[in-house]
Design a protein around this motif. Structure first.
Motif, PDB file in Angstrom:
ATOM      1  N   ASP A 279       0.760  -1.241  -0.076  1.00  0.00           N
ATOM      2  CA  ASP A 279       0.147   0.083  -0.007  1.00  0.00           C
ATOM      3  C   ASP A 279       0.733   1.362  -0.001  1.00  0.00           C
ATOM      4  O   ASP A 279       0.352   2.214  -0.645  1.00  0.00           O
ATOM      5  N   LEU A 280       1.908   1.307   0.691  1.00  0.00           N
ATOM      6  CA  LEU A 280       2.857   2.547   0.786  1.00  0.00           C
ATOM      7  C   LEU A 280       3.659   2.852  -0.464  1.00  0.00           C
ATOM      8  O   LEU A 280       3.764   3.833  -0.972  1.00  0.00           O
ATOM      9  N   VAL A 281       4.160   1.479  -1.112  1.00  0.00           N
ATOM     10  CA  VAL A 281       4.644   1.684  -2.531  1.00  0.00           C
ATOM     11  C   VAL A 281       3.539   2.224  -3.541  1.00  0.00           C
ATOM     12  O   VAL A 281       3.960   3.068  -4.458  1.00  0.00           O
ATOM     13  N   ALA A 282       2.374   1.793  -3.170  1.00  0.00           N
ATOM     14  CA  ALA A 282       0.954   2.223  -4.386  1.00  0.00           C
ATOM     15  C   ALA A 282       1.154   3.795  -4.016  1.00  0.00           C
ATOM     16  O   ALA A 282       0.986   4.561  -5.189  1.00  0.00           O
ATOM     17  N   SER A 283       1.235   4.170  -2.915  1.00  0.00           N
ATOM     18  CA  SER A 283       1.070   5.593  -2.600  1.00  0.00           C
ATOM     19  C   SER A 283       2.158   6.556  -3.014  1.00  0.00           C
ATOM     20  O   SER A 283       2.247   7.513  -3.650  1.00  0.00           O
ATOM     21  N   LEU A 284       3.435   5.796  -2.953  1.00  0.00           N
ATOM     22  CA  LEU A 284       4.739   6.501  -3.748  1.00  0.00           C
ATOM     23  C   LEU A 284       4.314   6.746  -5.115  1.00  0.00           C
ATOM     24  O   LEU A 284       5.168   7.592  -5.626  1.00  0.00           O
ATOM     25  N   PHE A 285       3.878   5.713  -5.873  1.00  0.00           N
ATOM     26  CA  PHE A 285       3.715   5.649  -7.208  1.00  0.00           C
ATOM     27  C   PHE A 285       2.468   6.244  -7.715  1.00  0.00           C
ATOM     28  O   PHE A 285       2.029   6.011  -9.036  1.00  0.00           O
ATOM     29  N   GLY A 286       1.562   6.788  -6.876  1.00  0.00           N
ATOM     30  CA  GLY A 286       0.512   7.708  -7.558  1.00  0.00           C
ATOM     31  C   GLY A 286      -0.800   7.320  -6.907  1.00  0.00           C
ATOM     32  O   GLY A 286      -1.745   8.017  -7.401  1.00  0.00           O
ATOM     33  N   ARG A 287      -0.975   6.392  -6.277  1.00  0.00           N
ATOM     34  CA  ARG A 287      -2.368   6.026  -5.595  1.00  0.00           C
ATOM     35  C   ARG A 287      -2.858   7.177  -4.576  1.00  0.00           C
ATOM     36  O   ARG A 287      -2.197   7.581  -3.946  1.00  0.00           O
ATOM     37  N   GLN A 288      -4.197   7.906  -4.925  1.00  0.00           N
ATOM     38  CA  GLN A 288      -4.656   8.868  -4.029  1.00  0.00           C
ATOM     39  C   GLN A 288      -6.010   8.604  -3.683  1.00  0.00           C
ATOM     40  O   GLN A 288      -6.692   7.894  -4.446  1.00  0.00           O
ATOM     41  N   VAL A 289      -6.443   9.183  -2.551  1.00  0.00           N
ATOM     42  CA  VAL A 289      -7.871   8.969  -2.137  1.00  0.00           C
ATOM     43  C   VAL A 289      -8.535  10.093  -3.069  1.00  0.00           C
ATOM     44  O   VAL A 289      -9.581   9.576  -3.540  1.00  0.00           O
ATOM     45  N   VAL A 290      -8.163  11.382  -3.086  1.00  0.00           N
ATOM     46  CA  VAL A 290      -8.801  12.285  -4.119  1.00  0.00           C
ATOM     47  C   VAL A 290      -7.727  12.839  -5.036  1.00  0.00           C
ATOM     48  O   VAL A 290      -6.500  13.274  -4.754  1.00  0.00           O
ATOM     49  N   ALA A 291      -8.070  12.963  -6.275  1.00  0.00           N
ATOM     50  CA  ALA A 291      -7.186  13.152  -7.392  1.00  0.00           C
ATOM     51  C   ALA A 291      -6.782  14.726  -6.956  1.00  0.00           C
ATOM     52  O   ALA A 291      -7.653  15.633  -6.916  1.00  0.00           O
ATOM     53  N   ARG A 292      -5.623  14.861  -7.080  1.00  0.00           N
ATOM     54  CA  ARG A 292      -4.849  16.399  -6.621  1.00  0.00           C
ATOM     55  C   ARG A 292      -3.856  16.759  -7.795  1.00  0.00           C
ATOM     56  O   ARG A 292      -3.080  17.735  -7.748  1.00  0.00           O
ATOM     57  N   GLY A 293      -3.708  16.017  -9.055  1.00  0.00           N
ATOM     58  CA  GLY A 293      -2.833  16.510  -9.908  1.00  0.00           C
ATOM     59  C   GLY A 293      -1.739  15.584  -9.912  1.00  0.00           C
ATOM     60  O   GLY A 293      -1.442  15.174  -8.929  1.00  0.00           O
ATOM     61  N   GLY A 294      -0.923  15.212 -10.882  1.00  0.00           N
ATOM     62  CA  GLY A 294       0.225  14.599 -10.889  1.00  0.00           C
ATOM     63  C   GLY A 294       1.545  15.144 -10.290  1.00  0.00           C
ATOM     64  O   GLY A 294       1.282  16.465  -9.956  1.00  0.00           O
ATOM     65  N   GLY A 295       2.426  14.590 -10.158  1.00  0.00           N
ATOM     66  CA  GLY A 295       4.028  15.161  -9.860  1.00  0.00           C
ATOM     67  C   GLY A 295       4.552  16.071 -11.003  1.00  0.00           C
ATOM     68  O   GLY A 295       3.778  16.084 -12.026  1.00  0.00           O
ATOM     69  N   ARG A 296       5.766  15.835 -10.906  1.00  0.00           N
ATOM     70  CA  ARG A 296       6.571  16.816 -11.758  1.00  0.00           C
ATOM     71  C   ARG A 296       6.979  15.927 -13.014  1.00  0.00           C
ATOM     72  O   ARG A 296       7.317  16.381 -13.928  1.00  0.00           O
ATOM     73  N   ARG A 297       6.771  14.609 -12.969  1.00  0.00           N
ATOM     74  CA  ARG A 297       6.969  13.624 -13.993  1.00  0.00           C
ATOM     75  C   ARG A 297       5.530  13.722 -14.986  1.00  0.00           C
ATOM     76  O   ARG A 297       4.545  13.880 -14.498  1.00  0.00           O
TER      77      ARG A 297
END
Length: 316
Positions: A298-316
């Protein structure tokens, strides 16, 4: 629940190392993470996942230099470090983001060295975020146990005693000021003096209690971003409170909570700076029905983009 899809090429490298720890069982860590659906979870987030299986020690091990009696299983750790470094460097050279599945924390001597080689070629500064209950800044001369998983960070910063570990391959050293130890709550006496002398950035649980993980993590991220650096994250299971993740041989009470850990991972994802990852010290033999492995996935999933509410992507 929503996900962000940055479509990264993630390379999974199994490193079933247990010789660096004092308790057997970490050899089963990579299998447990796969059983907990790590591959499917990352694929569901839209990433390309290349699972290259588990590395294996070659039949011929390096020769131990004189005076290595205070570094337990030196020959096997040296053998592991060399093949892990090569595999990690190769993955990055092919454009992949390596995720090294452990295995005890001695594997980071290899994984971070491989990342450092790549960064040196690219002319990019390397930063390491060490999420751990322990400082892992012992040397063979200072270690009370001789267990090499407690020497990883010191080796990476060029402390004496393990200079021959990688043989004749390049071993770029991590600048001590580019290492952040985060979540620390167990430090040996000689480690404490060495950390202070080297000026290592140590964020212990006292600081986390006072200021919160968001403020402290933002400072780490800002420093890496300002330098245009590559951020390697080394996640030890014992960073988490043992009530959440009992599957580790070196539990220390008072670790990160569920929400603190996820917030860190979410902030790291939003930063777009993480280019490599270790997941270490998972010991399924000590776990409770896969509880620790499932949380790590679950933590790895959060690191790679899983979100509860969409807030936009990172810099990549």
């Amino acid at each position: 629940m929503t996900v962000t899809r940055s479509d990264q090429s993630i390379v999974l490298i199994g490193a079933p190392v247990e010789e660096g720890a004092g308790t057997a069982g970490a050899i089963m860590g990579p299998a447990a993470l796969r059983t907990a659906r790590l591959v499917a979870t990352l694929a569901d987030l839209g990433h390309r996942v290349d699972d290259r299986g588990d590395l294996m020690l070659p039949p011929s091990l390096p020769t131990a230099p004189e005076g290595m009696d205070r570094a337990r299983h030196y020959q096997r750790i040296a053998g592991w470090s060399r093949i892990i470094a090569d595999a990690t460097e190769a993955a990055m050279g092919q454009g992949g983001l390596p995720v090294v599945l452990g295995g005890d924390h001695s594997l980071s001597m290899g994984s971070v060295s491989g990342v450092a080689r790549h960064c040196a070629k690219a002319g990019r500064p390397l930063f390491v975020l060490w999420l751990d209950a322990h400082a892992d800044f012992n040397t063979p001369a200072t270690s009370p146990s001789g267990n090499m998983h407690g020497m990883s960070a010191a080796f990476l910063c060029g402390e004496p005693g393990l200079e021959d570990l990688l043989g004749d391959k390049p071993a770029p050293r991590l600048a001590p000021e580019n290492l952040t130890l985060f979540g620390i709550r167990s430090v040996d006496r000689d480690e404490r003096a060495l950390l202070a002398d080297r000026g290592i950035d140590v964020i212990d649980m006292r600081l986390i209690d006072e200021f919160g993980v968001s403020v402290l993590m933002a400072r780490v991220i800002e420093r890496v971003a300002a330098a245009g650096g590559h951020l390697h994250v080394s996640l030890d299971v014992d960073f988490l409170d043992p009530s959440l993740a009992p599957g580790v041989g070196t539990t220390v009470p008072g670790g990160a909570t569920y929400r603190e850990a996820h917030l860190i991972m979410e902030m790291l994802h939003d930063s777009g700076l993480v280019g490599s990852l270790d997941v270490v010290e998972l010991n399924p033999f000590l776990d409770d029905r896969g509880k620790s492995a499932l949380l790590l996935v679950d933590l790895v999933a959060s690191l790679f983009g899983r979100q509860v509410v969409a807030r936009g992507g990172g810099r990549r």
